[in-house]
Design an enzyme around this catalytic site. Structure first.
Site: not given
Length: 445
Positions: A277, A218-219, A285
């Protein structure tokens, strides 16, 4: 206009987006969103892959006729197939503790020289080292990463898309193919790993519709969706994780880069995603889940009035779920009953400082300076985070699009279909012409 279906699976939810592309137009419509809730069984944390597959099928049904389908997801996790092509159990979640204490026979320096990857305990290579003596592993005939597994269920075709394969710790960053020495080190059968395919290749068909390989990490798709002008930009794909880095033509494999724990992952069109990262919005969250999901806008407004307190969000102690508010309070030296606003300000300030650190290190290690920082993904909605990141970096922050991953997915499909043409710069021109971007200039204090 031509319509493409982008299947985008994140760590907490999945969705199917219909992307309509025409002259000067790129429009996205969400056709279906579904929860991605891990399941703990027998002491192991798993992905509910069948529920995800059901969500994908429902989303494609609601999308109606499309010209092609592309799938992206998170990295590193995988499913194993037996000789008949059946899945051998639910894929294990990267946040499961099975890789704790796992050691490889190959040294860190040699591993970085081959793969160029940041050392993270959940990388596929460590997961395989932890699982290689299990009965499942002994009978497995194919390993498929999550988007490739779902593509297999749609088409019956196996393969490993390059951008996601590059995150496993098994790919040679120079040859861009599986590393024979690492496969031998792990005692893997080479046939377990399927052939590499590239973004834009047709995988097969699902009910007469083409399934096309995109930047399936997805990145990788999110970076395609960065509306940058020129090459002197940093990107932050900000969600559960913050992926902070630069887009480069070649990997950076210096000892300094390894010690700084920077990674060289494959991007679309043969680029390198040189990044770190950073823990991202995961702590916030988790805290919000514990607080009963309060209104995020009001919480951030309250947090903006609090005094900044910074902690090291890269501490692995923040990686597991549960009791996050207490862990943040303890690390910050705050009382256990610190208010949600105070803890939120701590998390957001700490994340902005982590962004600054990664942007500065990326420039120093690569030798490329940047003139602006692009924040894409869900974090682009967080006005406080965007402003604090601009202040910390001393650079303008350009926030948006929020849907960069789905846009990157759709644009690669549209290019493969011949609807649009050109290189990444041309795709990004389309984004700048069609998507909303908000600018945050640094405040001098």
């Amino acid at each position: 206009m031509t319509t493409f279906a982008a299947v985008d699976l994140g760590a907490s939810s999945g969705r199917v987006m219909a992307g309509r592309v025409g002259p000067g137009t790129v429009e996205l419509t969400e056709t279906h969103r579904f929860a991605n809730e891990p399941v703990r069984a027998g002491g192991t944390l798993h992905w509910d892959i069948l529920a995800l597959h059901r969500g994908v099928l429902e989303g494609l049904r609601r999308a109606g006729p499309v010209d092609s389908i592309g799938i992206d997801s998170w990295a590193v996790d995988y499913g194993l197939l037996d000789a008949a092509g059946a899945l051998l159990g639910n894929p294990v979640h990267y946040r499961d503790g099975r890789t704790e204490g796992v050691r490889l026979g190959i040294g860190d320096e040699k591993l970085y020289e081959i793969t160029g990857l940041q050392k993270l305990p959940f990388n596929t290579i460590y997961q395989l080292a932890a699982a290689r003596d299990t009965p499942q592993f002994e009978i497995a005939q194919r390993l498929l990463l999550i988007p490739d597994l779902l593509a297999y269920w749609l088409t019956g075709e196996t393969g490993a898309e390059y951008t996601n394969a590059s995150t496993t710790g098994l790919l040679d960053v120079r040859t861009r193919d599986w590393s024979a020495p690492l496969i031998a080190e792990l005692g893997l059968r080479p046939s377990l790993l399927p052939p590499i395919r590239r973004p834009g290749e047709v995988i097969g068909e699902h009910k007469g519709t083409k399934v096309v390989a995109v930047g399936s990490h997805d990145t990788a798709s999110a970076v395609v969706g960065v509306p940058a002008a020129g090459e002197h930009f940093a990107y932050i794909s900000c969600g559960t994780w913050s992926l902070v880095g630069l887009e480069l033509p070649a990997p950076v494999l210096s000892a300094e880069s390894r010690r700084a724990n920077f990674t060289n992952e494959g991007g679309v069109d043969g680029t390198i995603r040189y990044l770190r990262n950073v823990m991202g919005l995961w702590p916030l969250q988790e805290c919000m889940r514990e607080w009963g999901s309060p209104d995020i806008g009001e919480l951030l407004r309250q947090a903006s009035r609090e005094t900044p307190v910074v902690v090291d969000l890269d501490d692995p102690g923040f990686l597991p779920p549960g009791d996050m508010a207490q862990r943040v309070a303890k690390a910050a030296g705050l009382p256990p009953d610190a208010s949600p606003a105070k803890l939120t300000r701590c998390i957001v300030d700490s994340l902005a400082v982590a962004h600054k650190r990664a942007v500065e290190q990326a420039q120093e290690l690569s030798g490329r300076h940047v003139d602006a920082v692009h924040i894409v993904g869900g974090g682009a909605r967080n006005e406080l985070l965007c402003q604090l990141t601009a202040d910390a970096c001393g650079l303008p922050v350009l926030a948006g699009p929020v849907e960069a991953t789905a846009l990157g997915n759709v644009l690669v499909q549209a290019r493969a279909a011949g609807v649009i043409g050109g290189d990444l710069a041309a795709l990004r021109t389309v984004l700048r012409d069609t998507q909303r971007v908000v600018r945050y200039d640094p405040v001098r204090r």
